[in-house]
Write an enzyme that holds these catalytic residues in place. Structure first.
Site, PDB file in Angstrom:
ATOM      1  N   ARG A 147       0.772  -1.249   0.276  1.00  0.00           N
ATOM      2  CA  ARG A 147      -0.023  -0.455  -0.161  1.00  0.00           C
ATOM      3  C   ARG A 147       0.634   1.510  -0.367  1.00  0.00           C
ATOM      4  O   ARG A 147       0.416   2.461  -0.864  1.00  0.00           O
ATOM      5  CB  ARG A 147      -1.121   0.224   1.467  1.00  0.00           C
ATOM      6  CG  ARG A 147      -1.625   1.278   1.697  1.00  0.00           C
ATOM      7  CD  ARG A 147      -2.011   1.286   2.747  1.00  0.00           C
ATOM      8  NE  ARG A 147      -1.703   0.721   4.143  1.00  0.00           N
ATOM      9  CZ  ARG A 147      -0.495   1.867   4.644  1.00  0.00           C
ATOM     10  NH1 ARG A 147      -0.635   2.947   4.542  1.00  0.00           N
ATOM     11  NH2 ARG A 147       0.452   1.368   5.937  1.00  0.00           N
ATOM     12  N   ARG A 203     -13.883 -19.977  27.637  1.00  0.00           N
ATOM     13  CA  ARG A 203     -12.577 -20.231  25.800  1.00  0.00           C
ATOM     14  C   ARG A 203     -12.903 -19.141  24.956  1.00  0.00           C
ATOM     15  O   ARG A 203     -12.614 -18.895  24.120  1.00  0.00           O
ATOM     16  CB  ARG A 203     -12.632 -21.563  24.596  1.00  0.00           C
ATOM     17  CG  ARG A 203     -11.987 -22.742  25.860  1.00  0.00           C
ATOM     18  CD  ARG A 203     -12.531 -23.932  24.705  1.00  0.00           C
ATOM     19  NE  ARG A 203     -13.417 -24.166  24.970  1.00  0.00           N
ATOM     20  CZ  ARG A 203     -13.848 -25.091  25.391  1.00  0.00           C
ATOM     21  NH1 ARG A 203     -13.274 -26.278  26.430  1.00  0.00           N
ATOM     22  NH2 ARG A 203     -15.448 -25.704  25.381  1.00  0.00           N
ATOM     23  N   CYS A 259      -3.664  -3.395  12.808  1.00  0.00           N
ATOM     24  CA  CYS A 259      -2.843  -4.257  12.243  1.00  0.00           C
ATOM     25  C   CYS A 259      -2.823  -5.694  13.144  1.00  0.00           C
ATOM     26  O   CYS A 259      -2.798  -6.617  12.898  1.00  0.00           O
ATOM     27  CB  CYS A 259      -1.167  -3.600  12.014  1.00  0.00           C
ATOM     28  SG  CYS A 259      -1.026  -2.582  10.648  1.00  0.00           S
ATOM     29  N   ARG A 316      -2.901  -9.409  11.469  1.00  0.00           N
ATOM     30  CA  ARG A 316      -2.939  -9.665  10.359  1.00  0.00           C
ATOM     31  C   ARG A 316      -1.297  -8.849   9.328  1.00  0.00           C
ATOM     32  O   ARG A 316      -1.011  -9.362   8.150  1.00  0.00           O
ATOM     33  CB  ARG A 316      -4.091  -9.346  10.347  1.00  0.00           C
ATOM     34  CG  ARG A 316      -4.381  -7.101   9.733  1.00  0.00           C
ATOM     35  CD  ARG A 316      -5.037  -6.645   9.051  1.00  0.00           C
ATOM     36  NE  ARG A 316      -4.687  -5.022   9.394  1.00  0.00           N
ATOM     37  CZ  ARG A 316      -4.057  -4.262   8.175  1.00  0.00           C
ATOM     38  NH1 ARG A 316      -3.643  -5.282   7.363  1.00  0.00           N
ATOM     39  NH2 ARG A 316      -3.954  -3.033   8.838  1.00  0.00           N
ATOM     40  N   HIS A 329       6.599  -8.330   7.202  1.00  0.00           N
ATOM     41  CA  HIS A 329       7.226  -8.050   6.590  1.00  0.00           C
ATOM     42  C   HIS A 329       8.450  -7.345   6.801  1.00  0.00           C
ATOM     43  O   HIS A 329       8.017  -6.854   7.994  1.00  0.00           O
ATOM     44  CB  HIS A 329       6.055  -7.485   5.995  1.00  0.00           C
ATOM     45  CG  HIS A 329       5.581  -6.646   6.213  1.00  0.00           C
ATOM     46  ND1 HIS A 329       4.293  -6.910   6.210  1.00  0.00           N
ATOM     47  CD2 HIS A 329       5.074  -5.258   6.300  1.00  0.00           C
ATOM     48  CE1 HIS A 329       3.263  -6.296   7.410  1.00  0.00           C
ATOM     49  NE2 HIS A 329       4.180  -4.289   6.919  1.00  0.00           N
ATOM     50  N   ILE A 330       9.351  -6.918   6.051  1.00  0.00           N
ATOM     51  CA  ILE A 330      11.018  -6.235   6.538  1.00  0.00           C
ATOM     52  C   ILE A 330      10.170  -4.869   5.732  1.00  0.00           C
ATOM     53  O   ILE A 330      10.170  -6.064   4.234  1.00  0.00           O
ATOM     54  CB  ILE A 330      11.790  -6.820   6.576  1.00  0.00           C
ATOM     55  CG1 ILE A 330      12.086  -7.949   8.101  1.00  0.00           C
ATOM     56  CG2 ILE A 330      12.568  -5.647   6.584  1.00  0.00           C
ATOM     57  CD1 ILE A 330      13.678  -8.132   8.312  1.00  0.00           C
TER      58      ILE A 330
END
EC number: 2.1.1.45
Length: 317
Positions: A24, A179, A199, A219, A260-261
């Site tokens: 993005r 639960r 996120c 996510r 991710h990096i």
């Protein structure tokens, strides 16, 4: 693998097997999908040591979430600038803004020194107005239905609100084996009104042998800049809720979707991977306060934190 080594191994795994992908922000990433790391919270507070992670920024952001606040004014009052860019973007894209062109300020400020000076000047003016002008702060400091709103004031179809955080604490106290100790920040109806869709989307608590554990599903994970904050934030949340519920802490489990990096963080991660891990610090919580909703920044102290120096990197907006 547990602890900080698990985080460093995640970085190595992304370099080794990650797919190069667009994103993005038009920055580009190395990305993998589906990964999990774990921290035993009895072995120190997981504030990474291979680079300095500013605890007071982590803590003030979490307290902001806990208060149900969605306006950056609270953060600015605590010298916390980590959400500024998203509010600033709303301001410079509005019809009210009459200053110099700030289109794509995130990338342009990294590549153009003259533009970066303009950007910094406009950002300082923006921050000052947020702090000093109530109506401006109400309009341009608010980030919409982000974490604090979803945690504390989830809107229902019956025009009522649900305080998920308060409810989950009550559930842990009264039905520890449930639960259903879950809080979700992902509200599909509200996604269009959020400055940034969540996120870290959902977390669940688990009580076993008098210990409280937490698992987070994230996510989208900016592994270099964001994840160290997220680890510390949810570890702190687990400590605070355990404190209120009269429990010890167990594990923090961090589960990732897209981990991710960013392409412009590669050198920084390589520097971090060269450093030796040190012992985690200890978290001290003010015992005179019990409720998570009463806590202030000064009630939370980190001791014996001896990290390597911080590593700066640009944020992708």
């Amino acid at each position: 693998m547990l602890g900080e080594q698990a985080y460093l191994d995640l970085c190595k795994q992304i370099f080794k097997t990650g797919e190069q992908r667009g994103d993005r922000t038009n920055t580009g990433t190395h990305s993998i999908f589906g990964h999990q790391i774990r921290f035993d919270l009895n072995k120190g507070f997981p504030l990474l040591t291979t680079k300095r992670v500013p605890f007071r920024l982590v803590a003030s952001e979490l307290l902001w979430f806990i208060k149900g606040d969605t306006n950056i004014r609270y953060l600015l009052k605590h010298n916390n600038n980590i959400w500024n860019e998203w509010a600033f973007e709303k301001w410079v894209n509005s019809a009210d803004y009459q200053g110099p062109d700030m289109a794509n300020f995130g990338l342009r400020s990294q590549k153009d020194e003259n533009f970066n000076k303009q950007y910094q000047e406009q950002m300082e003016l923006f921050k000052t107005r947020i702090l000093e002008d109530d109506s401006f702060a109400d309009k341009y400091g608010d980030l919409g239905s982000v974490y604090g709103k979803q945690w504390r004031n989830w809107k229902t179809t019956q025009n009522e609100t649900i305080d998920q955080l308060k409810d989950v604490i009550h559930s842990i106290k009264t039905n520890p084996n449930s639960r259903r100790h879950i809080v979700s920040a992902w509200n599909p109806e509200d996604i269009p009104t959020m400055a940034l869709p969540p996120c870290h989307t959902l977390f669940q608590f688990y009580v076993s042998n008098g210990k409280l554990s937490c698992q987070l599903y994230q996510r989208s994970a900016d592994v270099f800049l964001g994840v160290p904050f997220n680890i510390a934030s949810y570890a702190l949340l687990t400590h605070l809720i355990a404190h209120e519920c009269g429990l010890e802490v167990g594990d923090f489990v961090h589960t990732f979707g897209d981990a991710h990096i960013y392409s412009n963080h590669v050198e920084q991660v390589e520097t971090q991977l060269e450093r030796e891990i040190r012992d985690f610090p200890q978290l001290i919580i003010n015992k005179d306060k019990n409720s998570i909703f009463e806590m202030d920044l000064d009630d939370l102290v980190i001791e014996n934190y001896n990290p390597h120096p911080s590593i700066k990197a640009p944020i992708a907006v």
